[in-house]
Design a protein around this motif. Structure first.
Motif, short mmCIF file in Angstrom:
data_model
loop_
_atom_site.label_atom_id
_atom_site.label_comp_id
_atom_site.label_asym_id
_atom_site.label_seq_id
_atom_site.Cartn_x
_atom_site.Cartn_y
_atom_site.Cartn_z
N ARG A 230 3.75 6.18 -37.57
CA ARG A 230 2.87 7.29 -37.22
C ARG A 230 2.11 6.99 -35.93
O ARG A 230 1.96 7.86 -35.06
CB ARG A 230 1.89 7.54 -38.36
N ARG A 231 1.65 5.76 -35.77
CA ARG A 231 0.95 5.38 -34.53
C ARG A 231 1.88 5.51 -33.33
O ARG A 231 1.46 5.97 -32.26
CB ARG A 231 0.41 3.95 -34.64
N ARG A 232 3.14 5.11 -33.50
CA ARG A 232 4.09 5.23 -32.39
C ARG A 232 4.31 6.69 -32.02
O ARG A 232 4.39 7.03 -30.84
CB ARG A 232 5.43 4.57 -32.77
N LEU A 233 4.42 7.55 -33.03
CA LEU A 233 4.60 8.98 -32.75
C LEU A 233 3.38 9.54 -32.04
O LEU A 233 3.51 10.29 -31.06
CB LEU A 233 4.84 9.74 -34.06
N VAL A 234 2.19 9.20 -32.52
CA VAL A 234 0.95 9.67 -31.90
C VAL A 234 0.88 9.23 -30.44
O VAL A 234 0.56 10.02 -29.54
CB VAL A 234 -0.28 9.19 -32.69
N LEU A 235 1.17 7.96 -30.18
CA LEU A 235 1.10 7.44 -28.82
C LEU A 235 2.15 8.08 -27.93
O LEU A 235 1.91 8.34 -26.74
CB LEU A 235 1.28 5.92 -28.83
N THR A 236 3.34 8.36 -28.49
CA THR A 236 4.38 9.02 -27.71
C THR A 236 3.95 10.43 -27.31
O THR A 236 4.08 10.82 -26.14
CB THR A 236 5.69 9.10 -28.53
N LEU A 237 3.43 11.19 -28.27
CA LEU A 237 2.97 12.55 -27.97
C LEU A 237 1.80 12.53 -26.99
O LEU A 237 1.74 13.34 -26.07
CB LEU A 237 2.56 13.26 -29.26
#
Length: 369
Positions: A230-237
């Motif tokens: 989830r952190r990776r997705l948040v940082l990507t967005l």
């Protein structure tokens, strides 16, 4: 999970309702209400400079975020069911929802136009001879809910490369169709790819946002309940959003007048049809807000409860704010020009709280029948 170009959507079932999606939708609707309160009660030409930039400027995140979340919600709630036996029933449910939205679009169109136009013009708009302004986004969703369910099974079986290529094809098709005259049929052009003289939202020109939302929704299902993913997705967005907003400011700097570029966006230059500068800012900001909503999760949804509540029932919120602004304040109370810009902002805030209260009351009444 490692992504490959041939990968088809991986769609685990959501472990309960994802409140961050409701919050993101609520943020989009809240910004829209603030914008409509100002434009409907004060008028854009009467907004002070400090109101246009930065306040009205920032509300431009709303439209892109709203359409993105539409795609995300479809992926989360429906995409995993497209290969199941009950898919025809679910598809019919989506289509009937489209009919319901279309009904409210036409009803609210009458309410919006009532203070401004004679009956003949209103009938003309009801028959797609012209368009209104503030309710047209509802007309977009009504039509989208009829065709998007038809392509969801294909999307669910398609490899990643073809889904990305489809987004590119829609963008290229939009650019090409924008150069055509459609034989002088401006209404058809507005319905398909936007038109500069109408406030309608084109199905083809906005389809890429829906499809990007489907991709994000697929990622959300895989990542949301795993903290590291989830952190990776948040940082990507967050990174993509910041990059797009940065691209807008780079173009503004190249033009030699950053404030003029910001003011142009605040005045909807490049919104219909979608232009590069407007979409860089609007979509970039939408991705940042989406990332923040996902990062905050259930805790942020609880802290910002009024926004979360209106995000759970976008249609009821839309109906409430259009009725209050145009039927009650403008038509019945003759409130056009009576409010200052700060007062209009305050009314917008009260409408958000009022819509949340209305949704809560109607649910309480339904539960106690």
């Amino acid at each position: 999970m490692q992504l490959t170009w041939s990968q088809i959507p991986q769609l685990p079932k959501a472990e309960g309702r994802i409140q961050a999606i409701d919050l993101a939708r609520g943020l989009a609707i809240g910004l829209m209400i603030m914008s409509h309160a100002v434009s409907g009660l004060v008028g854009i030409r009467n907004v002070p400079d400090w109101g246009m930039v930065p306040i009205h400027f920032l509300t431009k995140f709303s439209s892109s975020l709203f359409i993105l979340v539409f795609g995300i919600a479809l992926a989360v709630a429906f995409l995993s069911h497209t290969q199941s036996d009950d898919w025809p029933k679910r598809r019919l449910k989506l289509c009937l929802r489209g009919v319901e939205v279309w009904f409210w679009y036409k009803a609210l169109l009458v309410i919006e136009m009532l203070p401004f136009y004679p009956p003949g013009d209103i009938v003309d708009a009801l028959l797609y001879g012209r368009f209104a302004i503030w309710t047209e986004i509802l007309g977009f969703y009504a039509i989208a809910l009829l065709w998007v369910p038809l392509m969801l099974p294909l999307w669910a079986r398609a490899p990643l490369w073809s889904r990305l290529a489809t987004i590119g094809v829609f963008i290229a098709l939009t650019v090409w169709l924008q150069s055509l005259t459609f034989g002088g049929n401006d209404i058809l052009k507005a319905l398909l790819v936007d038109h500069e003289n109408h406030y309608a939202w084109g199905q083809i020109s906005r389809a890429p946002l829906i499809l990007v939302g489907l991709l994000i929704g697929e990622s959300l299902l895989r990542c949301y309940f795993e903290p590291a993913a989830r952190r990776r997705l948040v940082l990507t967005l967050l990174g993509l959003g910041a990059l797009m907003v940065g691209g807008f400011y780079a173009l503004a700097l190249a033009s030699g007048d950053v404030h003029a570029a910001m003011l142009a966006v605040a005045n909807n230059v490049g919104k219909h049809p979608p232009g590069l500068e407007f979409m860089l800012f609007s979509l970039g900001g939408a991705l940042v807000l989406l990332a923040l909503a996902l990062a905050g999760g259930a805790r942020a949804a609880k802290v910002l409860m009024p926004l979360t509540v209106i995000g759970t029932d976008a249609l009821k919120t839309f109906i409430f704010h259009i009725v209050m602004i145009f039927l009650v304040l403008r038509f019945l109370l003759q409130g056009e020009g009576l409010y200052s810009y700060p007062q209009a902002l305050g009314i917008g805030g009260l409408l958000i709280i009022g819509a949340a209260a209305w949704i809560w009351v109607t649910r309480w009444m339904a539960a106690h029948r």
